[in-house]
Design a protein around this motif. Structure first.
Motif, PDB file in Angstrom:
ATOM      1  N   SER A  84      49.157  32.460  39.666  1.00  0.00           N
ATOM      2  CA  SER A  84      47.968  33.035  39.034  1.00  0.00           C
ATOM      3  C   SER A  84      47.238  33.978  39.987  1.00  0.00           C
ATOM      4  O   SER A  84      46.750  35.044  39.572  1.00  0.00           O
ATOM      5  N   HIS A  85      47.176  33.619  41.279  1.00  0.00           N
ATOM      6  CA  HIS A  85      46.574  34.524  42.267  1.00  0.00           C
ATOM      7  C   HIS A  85      47.420  35.784  42.449  1.00  0.00           C
ATOM      8  O   HIS A  85      46.879  36.902  42.528  1.00  0.00           O
ATOM      9  N   LEU A  86      48.738  35.617  42.518  1.00  0.00           N
ATOM     10  CA  LEU A  86      49.612  36.783  42.705  1.00  0.00           C
ATOM     11  C   LEU A  86      49.524  37.745  41.530  1.00  0.00           C
ATOM     12  O   LEU A  86      49.516  38.972  41.722  1.00  0.00           O
ATOM     13  N   ALA A  87      49.468  37.200  40.306  1.00  0.00           N
ATOM     14  CA  ALA A  87      49.391  38.067  39.131  1.00  0.00           C
ATOM     15  C   ALA A  87      48.122  38.916  39.136  1.00  0.00           C
ATOM     16  O   ALA A  87      48.128  40.060  38.660  1.00  0.00           O
ATOM     17  N   SER A  88      47.037  38.375  39.674  1.00  0.00           N
ATOM     18  CA  SER A  88      45.788  39.138  39.739  1.00  0.00           C
ATOM     19  C   SER A  88      45.803  40.162  40.866  1.00  0.00           C
ATOM     20  O   SER A  88      45.450  41.336  40.672  1.00  0.00           O
ATOM     21  N   TRP A  89      46.242  39.743  42.041  1.00  0.00           N
ATOM     22  CA  TRP A  89      46.124  40.617  43.201  1.00  0.00           C
ATOM     23  C   TRP A  89      47.219  41.667  43.270  1.00  0.00           C
ATOM     24  O   TRP A  89      47.039  42.699  43.932  1.00  0.00           O
ATOM     25  N   ILE A  90      48.347  41.445  42.612  1.00  0.00           N
ATOM     26  CA  ILE A  90      49.360  42.504  42.581  1.00  0.00           C
ATOM     27  C   ILE A  90      48.860  43.685  41.759  1.00  0.00           C
ATOM     28  O   ILE A  90      49.185  44.844  42.036  1.00  0.00           O
ATOM     29  N   LEU A  91      48.033  43.401  40.741  1.00  0.00           N
ATOM     30  CA  LEU A  91      47.421  44.493  39.977  1.00  0.00           C
ATOM     31  C   LEU A  91      46.403  45.249  40.824  1.00  0.00           C
ATOM     32  O   LEU A  91      46.278  46.479  40.705  1.00  0.00           O
ATOM     33  N   VAL A  92      45.667  44.517  41.650  1.00  0.00           N
ATOM     34  CA  VAL A  92      44.712  45.185  42.549  1.00  0.00           C
ATOM     35  C   VAL A  92      45.454  46.101  43.516  1.00  0.00           C
ATOM     36  O   VAL A  92      45.054  47.261  43.747  1.00  0.00           O
ATOM     37  N   ILE A  93      46.551  45.626  44.079  1.00  0.00           N
ATOM     38  CA  ILE A  93      47.313  46.431  45.038  1.00  0.00           C
ATOM     39  C   ILE A  93      47.916  47.656  44.376  1.00  0.00           C
ATOM     40  O   ILE A  93      47.852  48.776  44.921  1.00  0.00           O
ATOM     41  N   VAL A  94      48.495  47.494  43.195  1.00  0.00           N
ATOM     42  CA  VAL A  94      49.131  48.637  42.541  1.00  0.00           C
ATOM     43  C   VAL A  94      48.087  49.653  42.085  1.00  0.00           C
ATOM     44  O   VAL A  94      48.334  50.864  42.087  1.00  0.00           O
ATOM     45  N   SER A  95      46.898  49.205  41.712  1.00  0.00           N
ATOM     46  CA  SER A  95      45.855  50.156  41.325  1.00  0.00           C
ATOM     47  C   SER A  95      45.350  50.955  42.524  1.00  0.00           C
ATOM     48  O   SER A  95      45.146  52.176  42.439  1.00  0.00           O
ATOM     49  N   PHE A  96      45.177  50.296  43.673  1.00  0.00           N
ATOM     50  CA  PHE A  96      44.790  51.023  44.886  1.00  0.00           C
ATOM     51  C   PHE A  96      45.908  51.959  45.326  1.00  0.00           C
ATOM     52  O   PHE A  96      45.642  53.096  45.772  1.00  0.00           O
ATOM     53  N   ASP A  97      47.135  51.492  45.216  1.00  0.00           N
ATOM     54  CA  ASP A  97      48.270  52.342  45.578  1.00  0.00           C
ATOM     55  C   ASP A  97      48.319  53.585  44.696  1.00  0.00           C
ATOM     56  O   ASP A  97      48.561  54.704  45.181  1.00  0.00           O
ATOM     57  N   PHE A 126      34.077  20.624  42.740  1.00  0.00           N
ATOM     58  CA  PHE A 126      33.009  21.616  42.743  1.00  0.00           C
ATOM     59  C   PHE A 126      33.344  22.891  43.514  1.00  0.00           C
ATOM     60  O   PHE A 126      32.919  23.977  43.120  1.00  0.00           O
ATOM     61  N   VAL A 127      34.107  22.788  44.593  1.00  0.00           N
ATOM     62  CA  VAL A 127      34.398  23.969  45.409  1.00  0.00           C
ATOM     63  C   VAL A 127      35.625  24.714  44.893  1.00  0.00           C
ATOM     64  O   VAL A 127      35.615  25.949  44.784  1.00  0.00           O
ATOM     65  N   GLN A 128      36.694  23.981  44.562  1.00  0.00           N
ATOM     66  CA  GLN A 128      37.930  24.619  44.141  1.00  0.00           C
ATOM     67  C   GLN A 128      37.779  25.463  42.870  1.00  0.00           C
ATOM     68  O   GLN A 128      38.311  26.575  42.806  1.00  0.00           O
ATOM     69  N   PRO A 129      37.065  25.010  41.825  1.00  0.00           N
ATOM     70  CA  PRO A 129      36.868  25.893  40.659  1.00  0.00           C
ATOM     71  C   PRO A 129      36.134  27.186  40.985  1.00  0.00           C
ATOM     72  O   PRO A 129      36.447  28.244  40.418  1.00  0.00           O
ATOM     73  N   ILE A 130      35.174  27.116  41.907  1.00  0.00           N
ATOM     74  CA  ILE A 130      34.454  28.337  42.292  1.00  0.00           C
ATOM     75  C   ILE A 130      35.388  29.298  43.021  1.00  0.00           C
ATOM     76  O   ILE A 130      35.377  30.518  42.761  1.00  0.00           O
ATOM     77  N   LEU A 131      36.226  28.764  43.909  1.00  0.00           N
ATOM     78  CA  LEU A 131      37.193  29.615  44.597  1.00  0.00           C
ATOM     79  C   LEU A 131      38.180  30.244  43.622  1.00  0.00           C
ATOM     80  O   LEU A 131      38.538  31.430  43.750  1.00  0.00           O
ATOM     81  N   ASP A 132      38.627  29.471  42.638  1.00  0.00           N
ATOM     82  CA  ASP A 132      39.580  30.002  41.658  1.00  0.00           C
ATOM     83  C   ASP A 132      38.957  31.109  40.821  1.00  0.00           C
ATOM     84  O   ASP A 132      39.581  32.162  40.592  1.00  0.00           O
ATOM     85  N   VAL A 133      37.751  30.880  40.350  1.00  0.00           N
ATOM     86  CA  VAL A 133      37.129  31.897  39.501  1.00  0.00           C
ATOM     87  C   VAL A 133      36.803  33.159  40.293  1.00  0.00           C
ATOM     88  O   VAL A 133      36.810  34.279  39.751  1.00  0.00           O
ATOM     89  N   LEU A 134      36.548  33.013  41.583  1.00  0.00           N
ATOM     90  CA  LEU A 134      36.268  34.181  42.409  1.00  0.00           C
ATOM     91  C   LEU A 134      37.534  34.985  42.700  1.00  0.00           C
ATOM     92  O   LEU A 134      37.576  36.205  42.513  1.00  0.00           O
ATOM     93  N   PHE A 135      38.592  34.294  43.145  1.00  0.00           N
ATOM     94  CA  PHE A 135      39.784  34.996  43.629  1.00  0.00           C
ATOM     95  C   PHE A 135      40.804  35.296  42.532  1.00  0.00           C
ATOM     96  O   PHE A 135      41.715  36.096  42.755  1.00  0.00           O
ATOM     97  N   VAL A 136      40.680  34.679  41.373  1.00  0.00           N
ATOM     98  CA  VAL A 136      41.593  34.981  40.277  1.00  0.00           C
ATOM     99  C   VAL A 136      40.969  35.941  39.274  1.00  0.00           C
ATOM    100  O   VAL A 136      41.666  36.771  38.686  1.00  0.00           O
ATOM    101  N   ALA A 137      39.655  35.878  39.088  1.00  0.00           N
ATOM    102  CA  ALA A 137      39.024  36.657  38.027  1.00  0.00           C
ATOM    103  C   ALA A 137      37.976  37.643  38.530  1.00  0.00           C
ATOM    104  O   ALA A 137      38.107  38.857  38.337  1.00  0.00           O
ATOM    105  N   ILE A 138      36.923  37.168  39.180  1.00  0.00           N
ATOM    106  CA  ILE A 138      35.743  38.003  39.419  1.00  0.00           C
ATOM    107  C   ILE A 138      36.019  39.099  40.448  1.00  0.00           C
ATOM    108  O   ILE A 138      35.774  40.291  40.193  1.00  0.00           O
ATOM    109  N   ILE A 139      36.523  38.728  41.626  1.00  0.00           N
ATOM    110  CA  ILE A 139      36.782  39.744  42.657  1.00  0.00           C
ATOM    111  C   ILE A 139      37.847  40.741  42.204  1.00  0.00           C
ATOM    112  O   ILE A 139      37.651  41.963  42.335  1.00  0.00           O
ATOM    113  N   PRO A 140      39.000  40.303  41.657  1.00  0.00           N
ATOM    114  CA  PRO A 140      39.945  41.298  41.127  1.00  0.00           C
ATOM    115  C   PRO A 140      39.356  42.146  40.004  1.00  0.00           C
ATOM    116  O   PRO A 140      39.653  43.344  39.931  1.00  0.00           O
TER     117      PRO A 140
END
Length: 376
Positions: A101-114, A197-211
């Motif tokens: 799930s993290h890779l699917a989000s961040w590979i789009l970020v990388i290809v868009s910057f590229d 409490f911490v892991q859901p916040i990390l997931d929503v940040l690094f899978v959805a909000i930041i990408p």
């Protein structure tokens, strides 16, 4: 036991998702992503770094669909959660699911910057394959390292409390046995607060909000650069081709923003709840959002076909080439069979001729011997 109408609806929707939606999603997603790989690896696309990243995305989507969907199919067949079968299965399944799930989000970020740097001529067009492989390997290593904590914090044996036919199902959706010790795929006691409490916040940040924020920034920059380039100079054939590829990429990014981000945000925020059970309405919404999230990973082929003219052209060539190959194979088989039949006929005729000649020679020898005896 009183059963509300929401519980009935939830059971009906879940059965529909498990029996129809997830198997169809696995079939359609596999076929679609394999076709994406075959088309994007053709000569017209494979030299461009954007298409190479999209090929990696297709592989990630296939693995994501199977990793996520197989858990629901296992639950439907065996009436148990696959994650609760063993410690290794629990940790590995959640690790790979989170990593993909993290890779699917961040590979789009990388290809868009590229893509943005290519349009700005800040990236060399040489050694694109090396650049893509290096970037992808670094991304995979970083994400695997960030998700390695699942192999430490998950899995413990608990004594399940006695309960008789609970009105509301728990998150694992399993029947609770009276006072039995069994393995459950939950966080250890010392990591319980972190996992809740911490892991859901990390997931929503690094899978959805930041990408989402980074993709929104790059999308605006790509669209602005494309419009400015088209206004300043006459669009050449190469520029039109790059524009069509940019439209393909933007369609995939837009689907991520509309399907993945809302689903991940809603699911992760519900994990922050302290309640161990959910009502029928909330379970219905959770199941639908999760199905919406998984659907995005099977839609890329449809998005490429609708938004990419070059992709449609290569897809038609692929179909025509497969038909031509099939017809040539049938024609070759027919010629091979005919050649075998002709060779068999010639061999038979040769054998019959050889036998006839041998019989004639034997008759001549017999007549000669008879004449010699008669003379004597």
């Amino acid at each position: 036991m009183n059963v509300s109408k929401y519980d009935v609806w939830h059971e009906a929707i879940r059965l529909g998702l498990i029996r129809l939606f997830y198997p169809c999603l696995m079939i359609f997603g596999t076929i679609g992503n394999v076709l994406c790989l075959k088309i994007l690896l053709r000569k017209r696309f494979r030299r461009q770094s954007t298409c190479q990243y999209l090929c990696i995305l297709a592989v990630i989507d296939i693995l994501f669909i199977y990793t996520r969907s197989i858990r629901y199919l296992y639950r439907h067949i065996f009436s148990a959660d696959l994650r609760n079968t063993s410690l290794w299965t629990c940790r590995s399944l959640i690790f790979f699911s989170s990593t993909l799930s993290h890779l699917a989000s961040w590979i789009l970020v990388i290809v868009s910057f590229d893509r943005y740097f290519i349009m700005k001529n800040r990236v060399s067009h040489r050694n694109t394959k090396y650049r893509v492989m290096l970037t992808t390997c670094i991304l995979v290593l970083i994400i695997c390292f960030l998700n390695a904590h699942y192999f430490v914090i998950l899995g413990r044996n608990v004594r399940l409390p006695s309960a008789t036919h609970p009105k509301r199902r728990n998150l694992t959706d399993e029947a609770v046995h009276n006072g039995t010790n069994r393995f459950v795929c939950i966080a250890k006691t010392e990591f319980k607060q972190f996992f809740r409490f911490v892991q859901p916040i990390l997931d929503v940040l690094f899978v959805a909000i930041i990408p989402f924020c980074l993709l929104a920034f790059t999308n605006i920059a790509i669209i602005h650069t494309t419009m400015r380039t088209n206004l300043l100079r006459k669009t050449s054939r190469r520029q039109k081709r790059n524009n069509r590829l940019t439209v393909m990429l933007l369609s995939v990014i837009l689907s991520f923003m509309l399907l993945t981000c809302p689903s991940v945000v809603y699911i992760c925020l519900n994990r922050l709840s302290t309640a161990t059970t959910f009502s029928g309405t909330k379970l219905i919404v959770l199941d639908l959002f999760e199905a919406l999230w998984y659907t995005k990973h099977a839609l890329n082929f449809l998005l490429y076909t609708l938004s990419g003219q070059d992709f449609r052209r290569e897809f038609r060539k692929l179909i025509l080439c497969s038909k031509r190959t099939a017809s040539n194979t049938l024609r070759h088989r027919k010629h091979h069979q005919q050649g075998n039949s002709h060779s068999m006929l010639s061999e038979n005729s040769y054998v019959s001729t050889h036998r006839a000649s041998s019989i004639t020679i034997q008759l001549n020898q017999t007549e000669t011997k008879t004449m010699v005896v008669w003379r004597d």
